[in-house]
Design a protein around this motif. Structure first.
Motif, PDB file in Angstrom:
ATOM      1  N   LEU A   1       0.916  -1.253   0.002  1.00 19.95           N
ATOM      2  CA  LEU A   1      -0.112   0.100   0.095  1.00 19.95           C
ATOM      3  C   LEU A   1       1.078   1.296   0.103  1.00 19.95           C
ATOM      4  O   LEU A   1       1.548   1.550   0.939  1.00 19.95           O
ATOM      5  CB  LEU A   1      -1.044  -0.071   1.278  1.00 19.95           C
ATOM      6  CG  LEU A   1      -1.909  -1.242   1.314  1.00 19.95           C
ATOM      7  CD1 LEU A   1      -2.610  -1.138   2.596  1.00 19.95           C
ATOM      8  CD2 LEU A   1      -3.006  -1.105   0.249  1.00 19.95           C
ATOM      9  N   LEU A   2       0.772   2.132  -0.994  1.00 19.03           N
ATOM     10  CA  LEU A   2       1.570   3.274  -1.109  1.00 19.03           C
ATOM     11  C   LEU A   2       0.823   4.408  -0.420  1.00 19.03           C
ATOM     12  O   LEU A   2      -0.389   4.533  -0.827  1.00 19.03           O
ATOM     13  CB  LEU A   2       1.865   3.797  -2.609  1.00 19.03           C
ATOM     14  CG  LEU A   2       2.843   2.664  -3.396  1.00 19.03           C
ATOM     15  CD1 LEU A   2       2.905   3.027  -4.821  1.00 19.03           C
ATOM     16  CD2 LEU A   2       4.353   2.908  -2.709  1.00 19.03           C
ATOM     17  N   VAL A   3       1.782   5.088   0.347  1.00 21.45           N
ATOM     18  CA  VAL A   3       1.018   6.381   0.929  1.00 21.45           C
ATOM     19  C   VAL A   3       1.698   7.464   0.236  1.00 21.45           C
ATOM     20  O   VAL A   3       2.814   7.572  -0.288  1.00 21.45           O
ATOM     21  CB  VAL A   3       1.676   6.413   2.364  1.00 21.45           C
ATOM     22  CG1 VAL A   3       1.393   7.789   2.982  1.00 21.45           C
ATOM     23  CG2 VAL A   3       1.056   5.266   3.272  1.00 21.45           C
ATOM     24  N   ALA A   4       0.700   8.315   0.088  1.00 24.33           N
ATOM     25  CA  ALA A   4       1.184   9.586  -0.798  1.00 24.33           C
ATOM     26  C   ALA A   4       1.981  10.703  -0.361  1.00 24.33           C
ATOM     27  O   ALA A   4       1.954  11.542  -0.574  1.00 24.33           O
ATOM     28  CB  ALA A   4      -0.051  10.157  -1.553  1.00 24.33           C
ATOM     29  N   GLY A   5       2.466  10.372   0.925  1.00 29.08           N
ATOM     30  CA  GLY A   5       3.550  11.218   1.592  1.00 29.08           C
ATOM     31  C   GLY A   5       2.934  12.200   2.226  1.00 29.08           C
ATOM     32  O   GLY A   5       3.449  13.205   2.631  1.00 29.08           O
TER      33      GLY A   5
ATOM     34  N   PHE B   1       7.018   1.276   8.338  1.00 30.13           N
ATOM     35  CA  PHE B   1       7.333   2.695   8.014  1.00 30.13           C
ATOM     36  C   PHE B   1       8.412   3.031   7.380  1.00 30.13           C
ATOM     37  O   PHE B   1       9.566   2.566   7.777  1.00 30.13           O
ATOM     38  CB  PHE B   1       6.835   3.591   9.255  1.00 30.13           C
ATOM     39  CG  PHE B   1       5.833   2.900  10.324  1.00 30.13           C
ATOM     40  CD1 PHE B   1       4.639   3.491   9.664  1.00 30.13           C
ATOM     41  CD2 PHE B   1       5.824   2.630  11.233  1.00 30.13           C
ATOM     42  CE1 PHE B   1       3.569   3.040  10.397  1.00 30.13           C
ATOM     43  CE2 PHE B   1       4.960   2.096  12.178  1.00 30.13           C
ATOM     44  CZ  PHE B   1       3.379   2.399  11.601  1.00 30.13           C
ATOM     45  N   TYR B   2       8.553   3.831   6.405  1.00 29.47           N
ATOM     46  CA  TYR B   2       9.736   4.284   5.637  1.00 29.47           C
ATOM     47  C   TYR B   2       9.797   5.745   5.650  1.00 29.47           C
ATOM     48  O   TYR B   2       9.913   6.434   4.451  1.00 29.47           O
ATOM     49  CB  TYR B   2       9.667   3.802   4.272  1.00 29.47           C
ATOM     50  CG  TYR B   2       9.586   2.339   3.896  1.00 29.47           C
ATOM     51  CD1 TYR B   2       8.605   1.423   4.055  1.00 29.47           C
ATOM     52  CD2 TYR B   2      10.997   1.806   3.530  1.00 29.47           C
ATOM     53  CE1 TYR B   2       8.946  -0.039   3.925  1.00 29.47           C
ATOM     54  CE2 TYR B   2      11.160   0.447   3.396  1.00 29.47           C
ATOM     55  CZ  TYR B   2       9.909  -0.610   3.406  1.00 29.47           C
ATOM     56  OH  TYR B   2      10.178  -1.711   3.279  1.00 29.47           O
ATOM     57  N   GLY B   3       9.847   6.109   7.124  1.00 32.82           N
ATOM     58  CA  GLY B   3       9.812   7.793   7.148  1.00 32.82           C
ATOM     59  C   GLY B   3      10.413   8.046   8.430  1.00 32.82           C
ATOM     60  O   GLY B   3      11.144   6.941   9.045  1.00 32.82           O
ATOM     61  N   PRO B   4       9.810   8.696   9.344  1.00 38.12           N
ATOM     62  CA  PRO B   4      10.163   8.845  10.615  1.00 38.12           C
ATOM     63  C   PRO B   4       9.971   7.548  11.354  1.00 38.12           C
ATOM     64  O   PRO B   4       8.935   6.916  11.115  1.00 38.12           O
ATOM     65  CB  PRO B   4       9.358  10.082  11.233  1.00 38.12           C
ATOM     66  CG  PRO B   4       9.117  10.898   9.942  1.00 38.12           C
ATOM     67  CD  PRO B   4       8.786   9.821   8.908  1.00 38.12           C
ATOM     68  N   GLY B   5      10.926   7.386  12.642  1.00 40.87           N
ATOM     69  CA  GLY B   5      10.508   6.377  13.353  1.00 40.87           C
ATOM     70  C   GLY B   5       9.358   6.355  14.565  1.00 40.87           C
ATOM     71  O   GLY B   5       9.363   7.602  14.667  1.00 40.87           O
TER      72      GLY B   5
ATOM     73  N   GLU C   1      -3.134   8.483  12.528  1.00 39.44           N
ATOM     74  CA  GLU C   1      -3.936   7.193  12.506  1.00 39.44           C
ATOM     75  C   GLU C   1      -3.702   6.335  11.591  1.00 39.44           C
ATOM     76  O   GLU C   1      -3.702   6.742  10.107  1.00 39.44           O
ATOM     77  CB  GLU C   1      -5.563   7.592  12.645  1.00 39.44           C
ATOM     78  CG  GLU C   1      -6.501   6.231  12.638  1.00 39.44           C
ATOM     79  CD  GLU C   1      -7.753   6.463  12.631  1.00 39.44           C
ATOM     80  OE1 GLU C   1      -8.543   5.542  12.958  1.00 39.44           O
ATOM     81  OE2 GLU C   1      -8.082   7.753  12.755  1.00 39.44           O
ATOM     82  N   LEU C   2      -3.621   4.922  11.545  1.00 37.80           N
ATOM     83  CA  LEU C   2      -3.407   4.037  10.398  1.00 37.80           C
ATOM     84  C   LEU C   2      -4.678   3.768   9.882  1.00 37.80           C
ATOM     85  O   LEU C   2      -5.314   2.986  10.526  1.00 37.80           O
ATOM     86  CB  LEU C   2      -2.453   2.763  11.010  1.00 37.80           C
ATOM     87  CG  LEU C   2      -2.009   1.845  10.102  1.00 37.80           C
ATOM     88  CD1 LEU C   2      -0.909   2.625   9.092  1.00 37.80           C
ATOM     89  CD2 LEU C   2      -1.410   0.555  10.771  1.00 37.80           C
TER      90      LEU C   2
ATOM     91  N   LEU D   1      -1.232   6.179   6.682  1.00 40.35           N
ATOM     92  CA  LEU D   1      -1.050   7.106   7.739  1.00 40.35           C
ATOM     93  C   LEU D   1      -1.704   8.409   7.526  1.00 40.35           C
ATOM     94  O   LEU D   1      -1.284   9.277   6.486  1.00 40.35           O
ATOM     95  CB  LEU D   1       0.403   7.304   8.317  1.00 40.35           C
ATOM     96  CG  LEU D   1       0.936   6.207   8.823  1.00 40.35           C
ATOM     97  CD1 LEU D   1       2.516   6.234   9.040  1.00 40.35           C
ATOM     98  CD2 LEU D   1       0.574   5.915  10.432  1.00 40.35           C
ATOM     99  N   VAL D   2      -2.539   8.825   8.418  1.00 39.66           N
ATOM    100  CA  VAL D   2      -3.418   9.886   8.254  1.00 39.66           C
ATOM    101  C   VAL D   2      -3.178  11.013   9.550  1.00 39.66           C
ATOM    102  O   VAL D   2      -3.221  10.511  10.793  1.00 39.66           O
ATOM    103  CB  VAL D   2      -5.128   9.717   8.326  1.00 39.66           C
ATOM    104  CG1 VAL D   2      -5.683  11.043   8.037  1.00 39.66           C
ATOM    105  CG2 VAL D   2      -5.289   8.682   6.942  1.00 39.66           C
TER     106      VAL D   2
END
Length: 420
Positions: free
Chosen positions: A26-30, A72-76, A106-107, A112-113
């Motif tokens: 699932l790709l998140v649009a950053g 998660f591929y961003g902040p820890g 929220e996931l 992540l929103v």
């Protein structure tokens, strides 16, 4: 002590094998600034525990069974709360890296929103008291409200007035319902307000207990009356709050000693993990740089007139539990302790005995931990690999994981008749 049914549990696959597992990306649009999120509803394939020595597994192989909820591929990630209806909320602090993503999210369906809104959770020019800067520890009260500690610290910047605060959210309404700004003398310039627990049985509207593990050398326990906002700093000089002198930890196979006079080589600090008994009669806590567990009666701790000497006399040494960051309690009163030396999570039973729940090389720097009725959730931020501990080189390797494992293991059964 290893759980009796551990050899019947499923074992997570090795990183080399896991890519072969059918899974959904699932790709998140950053938009939340948090990068790619991968969620899996598939459990690892069954596999027997490898016997590595004459007496079986010597602690090197994976043990127990856990499920990867998200990558998660961003902040820890750090703080974690999961509501009774399955909503998942995660905190992404900014005190180590001042990232541009949401600090609370929220996931939702793998995305992540920013929560409760982008205006509050994303970076902005709003005054520090009017936005979320760095959400760290999180918990939920008995009414279902979500509480979090905003440590207020942005990496490389001094702590600003109004930045460090206790915040409370109503998840049903998706809104902030209370904010208590922490102030001196409860708050110090080098404070690191780390984690918190909420006790609604003491005080007109309840009491919040906050651990200040300190960015310097001044840890303490902070007690806040919800109704009045009155706050006090206690036990700052007590041994149960302070990091242990000469403490040594073995982190990813490397022996490291704590020396307050030198730049730390691993995550160290004073008062850190905190949890409450199910009846709210006792608060349990532990310094990060320690292997001991301590407790205090909440009836005394919540009393704003209690003296330092009375509090010190009431501290109970509960014995060793291994090194721990986060602590959590289930409905049976058993305490789950993260362990960054063994890449593991242990459980302390009510009689003081210990059990290994999960162990795996991927369980790096287990941090925020939360119990639902059926599962234990834990965030893995790889904090021990931050650049500050490795001469400026960031050795973290995304993804950072959110995992969960069942509180109750699978039933032990056999096709053979009872009695052999």
């Amino acid at each position: 002590m290893v759980r009796r049914n551990i050899m019947l549990n499923q074992k997570p696959l090795s990183p080399a094998i896991r890519p072969k597992l059918a899974r959904r990306h699932l790709l998140v649009a950053g938009g939340a600034g948090l990068g790619l999120v991968l969620t899996k509803s598939v459990r690892a394939a069954p596999s027997a525990i490898v016997q590595t020595g004459v007496h079986g597994d010597q602690g090197y192989e994976s043990a127990g069974s856990f499920e990867i909820v998200a990558e998660f591929y961003g902040p820890g990630p750090s703080g974690i709360v999961v509501t009774d209806n399955g909503r998942v909320f995660v905190g992404f602090p900014r005190h180590a890296i001042n990232h541009k993503g949401a600090t609370l999210a929220e996931l939702v369906n793998g995305h992540l929103v920013p929560w409760p809104s982008a205006a509050l959770s994303m970076p902005s020019n709003a005054p520090p008291a009017d936005r979320l800067l760095s959400i760290h520890g999180m918990t939920q009260d008995t009414r279902g409200f979500i509480w979090a500690i905003d440590d207020g610290k942005l990496a490389g910047l001094p702590l600003q007035p109004g930045a460090a605060k206790i915040v409370c959210f109503d998840p049903a309404a998706n809104k902030l319902v209370r904010s208590i700004v922490l102030k001196a003398p409860a708050l110090l310039p080098d404070s690191h307000m780390n984690d918190l627990r909420v006790d609604l049985t003491h005080g007109a509207e309840g009491t919040v207990y906050v651990t200040d593990s300190s960015f310097g050398h001044s840890p303490a326990l902070v007690v806040v009356d919800i109704a009045t906002g009155q706050q006090r700093r206690v036990l700052g000089k007590h041994p149960s709050i302070q990091p242990e002198a000469g403490f040594m930890a073995v982190v990813e196979g490397v022996p490291l000693k704590y020396d307050p006079a030198q730049k730390p080589k691993f995550v160290t600090g004073g008062m850190d993990g905190i949890t409450l008994s199910p009846d709210f009669s006792r608060v349990f806590y532990s310094p990060l740089t320690s292997r001991r567990l301590y407790s205090l009666p909440t009836a005394l701790l919540s009393d704003m007139s209690a003296t330092e000497s009375a509090l010190a006399a009431a501290v109970k040494d509960e014995g060793e539990k291994g090194v721990a960051d986060g602590l959590a309690t289930d409905a049976q009163g058993r305490i789950y302790t993260t362990n960054f030396e063994h890449d593991a999570i242990f459980r302390r039973n009510t009689d003081g005995s210990m059990e290994l729940m999960v162990h795996d090389p991927r369980i790096l720097s287990p941090d925020g931990i939360f119990c639902t009725q059926t599962h234990v959730y834990c965030t893995l931020g790889q904090w021990n690999r931050l650049a500050g501990f490795h001469d400026g080189k960031d050795e973290r390797q995304p993804p950072y994981l959110l995992i969960r494992f069942p509180i109750q293991g699978p039933p032990v059964s056999s096709a053979e008749p009872a009695g052999g």
